[in-house]
Design an enzyme around this catalytic site. Structure first.
Site, PDB file in Angstrom:
ATOM      1  N   SER A 171       3.073  19.891   7.573  1.00  0.00           N
ATOM      2  CA  SER A 171       3.805  18.732   7.045  1.00  0.00           C
ATOM      3  C   SER A 171       3.059  18.126   5.865  1.00  0.00           C
ATOM      4  O   SER A 171       1.861  18.342   5.700  1.00  0.00           O
ATOM      5  CB  SER A 171       4.010  17.689   8.148  1.00  0.00           C
ATOM      6  OG  SER A 171       2.781  17.403   8.792  1.00  0.00           O
ATOM      7  N   GLU A 212       2.532  14.532   3.335  1.00  0.00           N
ATOM      8  CA  GLU A 212       2.734  13.089   3.172  1.00  0.00           C
ATOM      9  C   GLU A 212       2.857  12.737   1.694  1.00  0.00           C
ATOM     10  O   GLU A 212       2.095  13.215   0.868  1.00  0.00           O
ATOM     11  CB  GLU A 212       1.558  12.326   3.789  1.00  0.00           C
ATOM     12  CG  GLU A 212       1.716  10.809   3.643  1.00  0.00           C
ATOM     13  CD  GLU A 212       0.562  10.028   4.210  1.00  0.00           C
ATOM     14  OE1 GLU A 212       0.349  10.100   5.431  1.00  0.00           O
ATOM     15  OE2 GLU A 212      -0.137   9.346   3.440  1.00  0.00           O
ATOM     16  N   TYR A 263       4.456   3.531   3.770  1.00  0.00           N
ATOM     17  CA  TYR A 263       5.070   2.198   3.733  1.00  0.00           C
ATOM     18  C   TYR A 263       3.971   1.194   3.428  1.00  0.00           C
ATOM     19  O   TYR A 263       2.910   1.245   4.067  1.00  0.00           O
ATOM     20  CB  TYR A 263       5.644   1.939   5.124  1.00  0.00           C
ATOM     21  CG  TYR A 263       6.505   0.729   5.300  1.00  0.00           C
ATOM     22  CD1 TYR A 263       7.884   0.816   5.133  1.00  0.00           C
ATOM     23  CD2 TYR A 263       5.962  -0.493   5.683  1.00  0.00           C
ATOM     24  CE1 TYR A 263       8.693  -0.290   5.335  1.00  0.00           C
ATOM     25  CE2 TYR A 263       6.775  -1.606   5.885  1.00  0.00           C
ATOM     26  CZ  TYR A 263       8.133  -1.495   5.709  1.00  0.00           C
ATOM     27  OH  TYR A 263       8.936  -2.587   5.917  1.00  0.00           O
ATOM     28  N   ARG A 280       0.487  -0.282  12.605  1.00  0.00           N
ATOM     29  CA  ARG A 280       0.270  -1.722  12.409  1.00  0.00           C
ATOM     30  C   ARG A 280       0.158  -2.042  10.927  1.00  0.00           C
ATOM     31  O   ARG A 280       0.696  -3.024  10.444  1.00  0.00           O
ATOM     32  CB  ARG A 280      -1.016  -2.154  13.116  1.00  0.00           C
ATOM     33  CG  ARG A 280      -1.236  -3.654  13.026  1.00  0.00           C
ATOM     34  CD  ARG A 280      -2.650  -4.044  13.332  1.00  0.00           C
ATOM     35  NE  ARG A 280      -3.569  -3.599  12.296  1.00  0.00           N
ATOM     36  CZ  ARG A 280      -4.858  -3.881  12.283  1.00  0.00           C
ATOM     37  NH1 ARG A 280      -5.387  -4.603  13.255  1.00  0.00           N
ATOM     38  NH2 ARG A 280      -5.639  -3.443  11.310  1.00  0.00           N
ATOM     39  N   ALA A 297       0.284  -1.896  16.815  1.00  0.00           N
ATOM     40  CA  ALA A 297       1.297  -0.851  16.715  1.00  0.00           C
ATOM     41  C   ALA A 297       1.997  -0.604  18.057  1.00  0.00           C
ATOM     42  O   ALA A 297       3.196  -0.326  18.094  1.00  0.00           O
ATOM     43  CB  ALA A 297       0.652   0.440  16.207  1.00  0.00           C
ATOM     44  N   TYR A 357      -7.598   8.168  15.181  1.00  0.00           N
ATOM     45  CA  TYR A 357      -8.797   8.080  14.337  1.00  0.00           C
ATOM     46  C   TYR A 357      -9.946   8.880  14.936  1.00  0.00           C
ATOM     47  O   TYR A 357     -10.647   8.393  15.833  1.00  0.00           O
ATOM     48  CB  TYR A 357      -9.186   6.597  14.167  1.00  0.00           C
ATOM     49  CG  TYR A 357      -8.057   5.800  13.561  1.00  0.00           C
ATOM     50  CD1 TYR A 357      -7.951   5.654  12.188  1.00  0.00           C
ATOM     51  CD2 TYR A 357      -7.041   5.249  14.365  1.00  0.00           C
ATOM     52  CE1 TYR A 357      -6.880   4.972  11.624  1.00  0.00           C
ATOM     53  CE2 TYR A 357      -5.967   4.567  13.817  1.00  0.00           C
ATOM     54  CZ  TYR A 357      -5.893   4.434  12.439  1.00  0.00           C
ATOM     55  OH  TYR A 357      -4.823   3.770  11.886  1.00  0.00           O
ATOM     56  N   HIS A 406     -11.179   3.739  14.614  1.00  0.00           N
ATOM     57  CA  HIS A 406     -10.622   2.833  13.594  1.00  0.00           C
ATOM     58  C   HIS A 406     -11.720   1.848  13.186  1.00  0.00           C
ATOM     59  O   HIS A 406     -12.502   1.412  14.029  1.00  0.00           O
ATOM     60  CB  HIS A 406      -9.406   2.084  14.183  1.00  0.00           C
ATOM     61  CG  HIS A 406      -8.727   1.201  13.190  1.00  0.00           C
ATOM     62  ND1 HIS A 406      -9.025  -0.139  13.054  1.00  0.00           N
ATOM     63  CD2 HIS A 406      -7.783   1.470  12.245  1.00  0.00           C
ATOM     64  CE1 HIS A 406      -8.272  -0.655  12.082  1.00  0.00           C
ATOM     65  NE2 HIS A 406      -7.511   0.300  11.584  1.00  0.00           N
ATOM     66  N   LYS A 427      -0.649   3.249  22.954  1.00  0.00           N
ATOM     67  CA  LYS A 427       0.456   3.618  22.054  1.00  0.00           C
ATOM     68  C   LYS A 427       1.262   4.787  22.639  1.00  0.00           C
ATOM     69  O   LYS A 427       2.466   4.858  22.478  1.00  0.00           O
ATOM     70  CB  LYS A 427      -0.096   3.991  20.663  1.00  0.00           C
ATOM     71  CG  LYS A 427      -0.756   2.817  19.957  1.00  0.00           C
ATOM     72  CD  LYS A 427      -0.925   3.032  18.460  1.00  0.00           C
ATOM     73  CE  LYS A 427      -2.166   3.768  18.103  1.00  0.00           C
ATOM     74  NZ  LYS A 427      -2.486   3.689  16.665  1.00  0.00           N
ATOM     75  N   GLN A 465      -6.120  10.249  11.055  1.00  0.00           N
ATOM     76  CA  GLN A 465      -6.701   9.832   9.779  1.00  0.00           C
ATOM     77  C   GLN A 465      -7.414  11.037   9.184  1.00  0.00           C
ATOM     78  O   GLN A 465      -7.791  11.962   9.919  1.00  0.00           O
ATOM     79  CB  GLN A 465      -7.702   8.689  10.070  1.00  0.00           C
ATOM     80  CG  GLN A 465      -8.298   8.045   8.863  1.00  0.00           C
ATOM     81  CD  GLN A 465      -7.243   7.503   7.914  1.00  0.00           C
ATOM     82  OE1 GLN A 465      -6.708   8.275   7.103  1.00  0.00           O
ATOM     83  NE2 GLN A 465      -6.938   6.226   8.007  1.00  0.00           N
ATOM     84  N   HIS A 497      -1.303  18.228   8.675  1.00  0.00           N
ATOM     85  CA  HIS A 497      -0.536  17.247   7.892  1.00  0.00           C
ATOM     86  C   HIS A 497      -1.326  16.963   6.625  1.00  0.00           C
ATOM     87  O   HIS A 497      -2.444  16.454   6.692  1.00  0.00           O
ATOM     88  CB  HIS A 497      -0.364  15.969   8.727  1.00  0.00           C
ATOM     89  CG  HIS A 497       0.469  14.912   8.078  1.00  0.00           C
ATOM     90  ND1 HIS A 497       1.841  15.026   7.939  1.00  0.00           N
ATOM     91  CD2 HIS A 497       0.152  13.700   7.545  1.00  0.00           C
ATOM     92  CE1 HIS A 497       2.319  13.937   7.350  1.00  0.00           C
ATOM     93  NE2 HIS A 497       1.311  13.124   7.097  1.00  0.00           N
ATOM     94  N   LYS A 533       0.607  15.135  -5.294  1.00  0.00           N
ATOM     95  CA  LYS A 533       0.259  16.259  -6.174  1.00  0.00           C
ATOM     96  C   LYS A 533       0.434  17.541  -5.365  1.00  0.00           C
ATOM     97  O   LYS A 533       0.168  17.548  -4.170  1.00  0.00           O
ATOM     98  CB  LYS A 533      -1.193  16.138  -6.628  1.00  0.00           C
ATOM     99  CG  LYS A 533      -1.473  14.888  -7.455  1.00  0.00           C
ATOM    100  CD  LYS A 533      -2.893  14.923  -7.969  1.00  0.00           C
ATOM    101  CE  LYS A 533      -3.146  13.853  -8.996  1.00  0.00           C
ATOM    102  NZ  LYS A 533      -3.416  12.535  -8.432  1.00  0.00           N
TER     103      LYS A 533
END
Ligand code: FAD
Length: 281
Positions: free
Chosen positions: A15, A17, A49, A107, A124, A144, A148, A164, A175, A263, A269
């Site tokens: 995937s 991003e 976002y 979050r 979150a 993470y 985090h 979560k 991350q 991911h 780019k």
């Protein structure tokens, strides 16, 4: 298509991003990047976002465009720090009307001048609970490998990650990290804590030492000394080659270790991501 279902049926997902360009003149770069990377048949692509909600409309626009124009499977990032329930419902309704199945529930980083009394969602997991109660999406969450930056300990970090998943998170995207031992250790700690959803590795191809330093400063990841040394004093072209070769080796090792997905943080780019994927598959 729901990412959770794809993960159930595939050994490893790929995937990409993207972020919505702020300036109209940068949009063509993203169009071109999508055109090129589309050829690698990603299982999904995600669109970031702004934590303060400033890019909200652009994020939605690009999410829809990616589905309607490029026929790719989008996942919209949604940060809750400055969203209220009404905003979440409006976005969820738009996504549903456009047959978009996936949300990365976050979050967001706390803005400097932020007033916490306006918050309807503090973490979150509360956004995930809300989405699960009111809507039907395949929900991803952030993880993470090195903890985090605000977490008091790695143990607490995993405890909060479990919240979560218990709230309805169906997969984890990490991350960025550059040391695979940190990722494999994270998987082990997560499994021990009873987290049994797929964990997708977040990979950022390094383009220059300054660029990578800026990113790790923001997210708290570490860069192995050997990698810093090899990038020090190198020009743009050399750094690109070192960074791309590093990412290829990193991904090869992750694939050998049975990673459930790669991911790529493309930064809009295509060159490095394309080169890495062509070398891997
Ligand atoms: P949470 O899981 O809510 O955690 C935030 C902090 O609170 C952590 O320190 C956690 O340990 C702690 N915590 C959690 N629950 C509790 C609790 N019950 N009690 C006490 N402490 C708790 N940011 C953006 O602005 N836009 C994006 O599009 C975006 N995309 C991202 C994509 C990925 C794959 C990743 C990994 C990060 C992304 N981020 C993005 C960054 C993210 O928003 C920040 O890292 C943010 O600071 C934390 O978000 P979270 O969803 O992990 O928060």
């Amino acid at each position: 298509m729901r990412i959770s279902e794809i993960l159930n049926s595939k050994k490893t997902t790929i995937s990409f991003e993207f972020f919505p360009p702020k300036k109209a003149e940068n949009e063509h770069t993203l169009f071109e990047t999508i055109e090129v990377l589309k050829k690698h048949n990603p299982d999904f692509v995600s669109i970031t976002y702004g934590a303060g909600g400033s890019t909200k409309d652009k994020t939605i626009d690009w999410t829809l465009k990616i589905k309607q124009t490029y026929h790719l499977n989008p996942m919209m990032h949604l940060t809750c720090i400055s969203s209220n329930k009404e905003t979440v419902d409006t976005i969820a309704k738009t996504l549903k009307e456009n047959k978009i199945d996936n949300i990365l529930a976050l979050r967001g980083d706390i803005p400097k001048d932020f007033n916490p009394s306006t918050m309807e969602f503090k973490y979150a997991y509360q956004l995930i609970e809300y989405l699960k109660r009111n809507w039907d999406f395949s929900i991803g969450v952030a993880g993470y490998p090195e903890g985090h930056p605000e977490s008091p300990s790695l143990e607490k970090d995993i405890e909060y990650l479990k919240m979560k998943i218990d709230a309805g998170g169906e997969f984890i995207i990490t991350q960025l990290f550059f040391d695979n031992t940190k990722f494999f250790d994270f998987i082990e700690r997560a499994e021990k804590a009873g987290i049994d959803v797929p964990i997708i590795a977040g990979i950022m191809p390094i383009l220059s030492l300054n660029q990578v330093k800026r990113f790790v400063e923001m997210c708290g990841a570490t860069i192995p000394k050997k990698l810093i040394d090899s990038l020090t004093g190198k020009d743009k072209e050399e750094s690109y080659k070192i960074g791309t070769d590093y990412a290829i080796k990193q991904c090869e090792e992750l694939l050998e270790g049975g990673v459930r997905g790669l991911h790529f943080y493309t930064l809009n780019k295509y060159n490095a991501t394309k080169e890495i994927i062509e070398s891997l598959f």
